[in-house]
Design a protein around this motif. Sequence first.
Motif, mmCIF file in Angstrom:
data_model
loop_
_atom_site.group_PDB
_atom_site.id
_atom_site.type_symbol
_atom_site.label_atom_id
_atom_site.label_comp_id
_atom_site.label_asym_id
_atom_site.label_seq_id
_atom_site.Cartn_x
_atom_site.Cartn_y
_atom_site.Cartn_z
ATOM 1 N N THR A 255 0.148 6.230 -5.261
ATOM 2 C CA THR A 255 1.041 5.567 -6.198
ATOM 3 C C THR A 255 1.859 4.508 -5.464
ATOM 4 O O THR A 255 1.919 4.489 -4.223
ATOM 5 C CB THR A 255 1.982 6.576 -6.842
ATOM 6 N N ALA A 256 2.492 3.640 -6.204
ATOM 7 C CA ALA A 256 3.314 2.605 -5.587
ATOM 8 C C ALA A 256 4.425 3.220 -4.738
ATOM 9 O O ALA A 256 4.729 2.734 -3.639
ATOM 10 C CB ALA A 256 3.904 1.697 -6.669
ATOM 11 N N GLN A 257 5.015 4.316 -5.228
ATOM 12 C CA GLN A 257 6.093 4.955 -4.474
ATOM 13 C C GLN A 257 5.583 5.547 -3.169
ATOM 14 O O GLN A 257 6.191 5.368 -2.105
ATOM 15 C CB GLN A 257 6.747 6.050 -5.317
ATOM 16 N N ARG A 258 4.436 6.260 -3.253
ATOM 17 C CA ARG A 258 3.895 6.853 -2.026
ATOM 18 C C ARG A 258 3.485 5.776 -1.039
ATOM 19 O O ARG A 258 3.685 5.912 0.173
ATOM 20 C CB ARG A 258 2.699 7.740 -2.352
ATOM 21 N N CYS A 259 2.911 4.701 -1.521
ATOM 22 C CA CYS A 259 2.489 3.620 -0.632
ATOM 23 C C CYS A 259 3.699 2.986 0.057
ATOM 24 O O CYS A 259 3.646 2.659 1.253
ATOM 25 C CB CYS A 259 1.708 2.564 -1.408
ATOM 26 N N ALA A 260 4.785 2.826 -0.678
ATOM 27 C CA ALA A 260 5.992 2.276 -0.072
ATOM 28 C C ALA A 260 6.498 3.189 1.037
ATOM 29 O O ALA A 260 6.937 2.725 2.102
ATOM 30 C CB ALA A 260 7.066 2.072 -1.140
ATOM 31 N N GLU A 261 6.405 4.496 0.813
ATOM 32 C CA GLU A 261 6.818 5.452 1.845
ATOM 33 C C GLU A 261 5.919 5.357 3.076
ATOM 34 O O GLU A 261 6.403 5.400 4.212
ATOM 35 C CB GLU A 261 6.792 6.866 1.270
ATOM 36 N N LEU A 262 4.616 5.238 2.850
ATOM 37 C CA LEU A 262 3.686 5.099 3.975
ATOM 38 C C LEU A 262 3.970 3.824 4.762
ATOM 39 O O LEU A 262 3.949 3.816 6.004
ATOM 40 C CB LEU A 262 2.249 5.085 3.458
ATOM 41 N N LEU A 263 4.232 2.748 4.063
ATOM 42 C CA LEU A 263 4.502 1.480 4.727
ATOM 43 C C LEU A 263 5.744 1.570 5.605
ATOM 44 O O LEU A 263 5.750 1.102 6.753
ATOM 45 C CB LEU A 263 4.667 0.364 3.690
#
Length: 536
Positions: A255-263
Amino acid sequence: MDVKHVPVLIVGAGAAGLATSALLAKHGVGSLLVEKRSEVFIYPKARNLSFRSLEILRGLGLADEVHAIAQGVSAMVSRPTLNSAEEHQAFDVDAIFSPFKDLSPEPGGQYCPQSALEPILLAHIRRGGSQARYNTELGSFVPDENGVTAVVRDRQSGTTETVRADYLVAADGVHSPVRDALGVTTSGCGALPIYVVFVYFRGPWRKFVSKLGDGDGIQVKNPDVEGIFLPVRDDFGMFITTYFPGLGETADQFTAQRCAELLIKGIGEPIDIEVIDVAPWQPYEQVADQFRSGRVFLVGDSAHTMPPFKAGGANTAVQSAHNLAWKLAAVLNGSAGPALLTTYHTERYPVGRFNARQSLTGPSLAFLRLDDNRPQLSAGEEAPMFPLLIGYQYRSAAVVSDDPVPADPHAVSLVEELHGQPGTRVPHAWVVDRGERVCTLDLLGPGFTLFTGDDDAAWSDAAASVSADLCVPIRLQRIGTELDVDGFWSAAAGLAPDEALLVRPDDFVAWRADKLPDSPKNELGRVLCQVLARTA
């Protein structure tokens, strides 16, 4: 019914379709290119061009524009996080390409992402008068013995138009609807069990990688995240990572939220990140069993799809377009017989199959988590880079040679060096022409070129006579001791003063005369008729 006529209809405006249109225009053939996307790719996609692709773009007069994008090929470094001071070189790009520096006037490789290459080709096409329509898709097509009738649709207005083309070129990708409609089968591994996610984002991340070039990548590997950061432009970036369905992971989890966390974990510092898009992707290793079906030709991924691990996809596509364009032009302008077109599959299928298979491995594999059960090359099967870049030899009716016919026509013929053998790219050498240092590839004409030595009188008369008789342009290039002041050409081609090389419009040697024939005119005429599939 009002039917628009075009010599060639091209479906798909990726590297293959755009290159085909540009190369057809070079030979005086107009085309209509339709693309269902609304614009050129804004994401990098294919990133590096090989020297052979750069030579083709050089022949179009686009070298300066391509070189202005960046210098060298994209490199890769590795860090625990982007803001980490710890860094090491992931692999030595210069070591990969340095052995080829004397093979071409172009650098061994050039960073030029597809997002930059497409606009360059598109502008060139439109300057030359050919058409390229975006937001336009192929609705249907019906091939017959004399051409192809197609219906194209404007995706915004919904209006349709009937187009009658002499030939159709399908450059419509790995899932090619044109190929499927024709019933052309494919071979290879198909979709590989490699599950990739591209995360496109915007944020002030470039301040952590300011010392790296625009084309360079950064591998990040720590207990929380593993993947590759790539720049797009300004603060716009791309992050590549993988997931494993066998472990219960899915693309939907990104999800966009998880991807932001990974980044943020990959960057190593909390900064404002905007996730623009998340795109799952799988690489394919797939080759069409036929590159031609009647009046329809497959180019690029529709013909030969390969994983990106050796940067072969776009390069092989451009080179296949180069092979096809001059042949289509020669048939359309009446200088060649239709049988010439059969040599497109004969010559490019072995190369496409070989490159696709070899692309199962490559340097970039080391930077992603992958399943060890994926298809891989067997021990000893991996070839060096030279065969993939330029070390192949065409064997077809469009090449005149005394060499024995290969036992397996589908197997690629490889050479260790380029010395003017029939079916290989003409050797590169620096010579002096009218006081200027020029490359032998720059001496080639848009048609055929006949290279001779000091004793060129008989060949000069033969070329002029045959060119007039057959209405086929032949440029004569005499490279004797006056031009070959350093002996580079003599060493590369090994031509005696009375010998000759006939070079095709795609820079490949069509025929080598290792001695002066009794009648140079008759022999040159016979050879040219064979290459062009003409009876006279």
